[in-house]
Design an enzyme around this catalytic site. Sequence first.
Site, PDB file in Angstrom:
ATOM      1  N   PHE A 119     -35.416  10.546  28.004  1.00 54.20           N
ATOM      2  CA  PHE A 119     -34.992   9.843  26.596  1.00 54.20           C
ATOM      3  C   PHE A 119     -36.479   9.144  26.118  1.00 54.20           C
ATOM      4  O   PHE A 119     -36.044   8.241  25.313  1.00 54.20           O
ATOM      5  CB  PHE A 119     -33.944   8.705  26.522  1.00 54.20           C
ATOM      6  CG  PHE A 119     -32.859   9.367  27.576  1.00 54.20           C
ATOM      7  CD1 PHE A 119     -31.985  10.257  26.556  1.00 54.20           C
ATOM      8  CD2 PHE A 119     -32.079   9.725  28.595  1.00 54.20           C
ATOM      9  CE1 PHE A 119     -30.665  11.142  26.705  1.00 54.20           C
ATOM     10  CE2 PHE A 119     -30.730   9.861  29.554  1.00 54.20           C
ATOM     11  CZ  PHE A 119     -30.813  10.860  28.127  1.00 54.20           C
TER      12      PHE A 119
ATOM     13  N   PRO B 179     -33.095   8.121  35.991  1.00 58.08           N
ATOM     14  CA  PRO B 179     -34.584   8.088  35.582  1.00 58.08           C
ATOM     15  C   PRO B 179     -34.734   8.587  34.289  1.00 58.08           C
ATOM     16  O   PRO B 179     -33.430   9.043  32.936  1.00 58.08           O
ATOM     17  CB  PRO B 179     -34.644  10.199  35.855  1.00 58.08           C
ATOM     18  CG  PRO B 179     -34.014   9.678  37.170  1.00 58.08           C
ATOM     19  CD  PRO B 179     -32.934   8.974  37.313  1.00 58.08           C
ATOM     20  N   CYS B 180     -35.426   7.630  33.668  1.00 64.14           N
ATOM     21  CA  CYS B 180     -35.425   7.794  31.637  1.00 64.14           C
ATOM     22  C   CYS B 180     -35.882   8.833  31.074  1.00 64.14           C
ATOM     23  O   CYS B 180     -36.009   8.583  30.341  1.00 64.14           O
ATOM     24  CB  CYS B 180     -35.943   6.027  31.568  1.00 64.14           C
ATOM     25  SG  CYS B 180     -37.782   5.869  32.416  1.00 64.14           S
ATOM     26  N   GLN B 181     -36.710   9.750  32.145  1.00 62.21           N
ATOM     27  CA  GLN B 181     -37.621  10.674  31.632  1.00 62.21           C
ATOM     28  C   GLN B 181     -37.277  11.183  30.031  1.00 62.21           C
ATOM     29  O   GLN B 181     -38.120  11.615  29.355  1.00 62.21           O
ATOM     30  CB  GLN B 181     -38.413  11.264  32.418  1.00 62.21           C
ATOM     31  CG  GLN B 181     -40.036  11.412  33.079  1.00 62.21           C
ATOM     32  CD  GLN B 181     -38.680  10.384  34.419  1.00 62.21           C
ATOM     33  OE1 GLN B 181     -37.549  10.687  34.191  1.00 62.21           O
ATOM     34  NE2 GLN B 181     -39.508  10.459  35.378  1.00 62.21           N
TER      35      GLN B 181
END
Length: 387
Positions: free
Chosen positions: A79, A75-77
């Site tokens: 960054f 999950p990229c949230q």
Amino acid sequence: MNSIELFAGAGGLALGLVNSGFQHKAIVEVNKDACKTIRNNNVFDYGKKLYEGNIINFDYTTIENEIDLISGGPPCQPFSLGGKSQANNDSRDMFPQAVNAIREKKPKAFIFENVKGLMRKSFEPYFKYIILQLQYPSIERSTNESWEQHHAALEKYHAQSAHTGLEYNVTYKLVNAADYGVPQKRERVFFIGFRTDIHINWTFPEPTHSEDALIWEKWISKDYWKQHQLLVPTIDEKTLKKVEKIKKKYGSSKPQYLPWVTVRDAICNLPDPQKAHAKNFNQHIFKGGAKIYPGHTGSYIDDPSKALKAGTHGVPGGENMIRYEDGSVRYLTVRESARIQTFPDNFQFEGSWSEVMRQLGNAVPAKLAEKIGLSIFNALIEIKGLT
């Protein structure tokens, strides 16, 4: 070759890896609608290998096979430029779980993808920490150890002359999907690792497409407009300057790469979604209400799309809108968005419109995943002595 897919989402990365030759022995995803999407597409054998639930609870001992590749998009949230950017302080940072999977199954290789924001200067210490964790997954972080303390321990181990634990050669690169034939200017960082004991000399596949080649076909050869049976539009001053630079750079020889693929290229054989016969196409349904406002301008039809995003409040920046020559806009349909992400037309997405657009916004373009996956597959085949 056997693989495990983590944080699978709708399956863009997984699909590309299947097409490049890998066979998933497990697919792990927590979102219910994304799991329905995976189950309803037979490319994943109707989800028979799917584990629906939190990756923290996944038991790797249930997979008896030797694993060649572990892949996924943590999950990229933490960054993302569109999120709160809390990085290691965000509970959604799943890189530690990716490292745990490597430690558990010791794959020959891994591939992980994340947002460009991870490479921001403010995240540099944590970025270096991620690389060291991927290099030395057997150096495990203890319960009461902060990430900074663990980082220091990893750096100390890295400086040693003798290494006895599990170790990987890690390469990372910021990749623009448009450079590989995806109709989308989507920049993402890829982490590729190979176990050091198998001695693979691997590099990222070379780009196949370029903006220079697209400009050449639009404004020098004019082939782009001929292909779409359109009149050549008036060129603006900014583009004219680009054309002059390209003429100076290449002379009379066109660029060696293929042209970037545009939104028009991607959707040209789909009917207008506002016409009645459009309903015959899978998930090609018109949605009204699209409009322009500051910072929300859509993707110009004769360029690759802006990167599709998975905003919690719809479509930040207008990435999910087409902008036509006259300045008018409309939302991309699900099918058009799927083409932007290079999913096949028979791929069925499950959930509400906003949920499906979230799945698409989070996905790795299947075509890009296939190209990177094939290069890894071929490298592993070579060391196995197979053909």
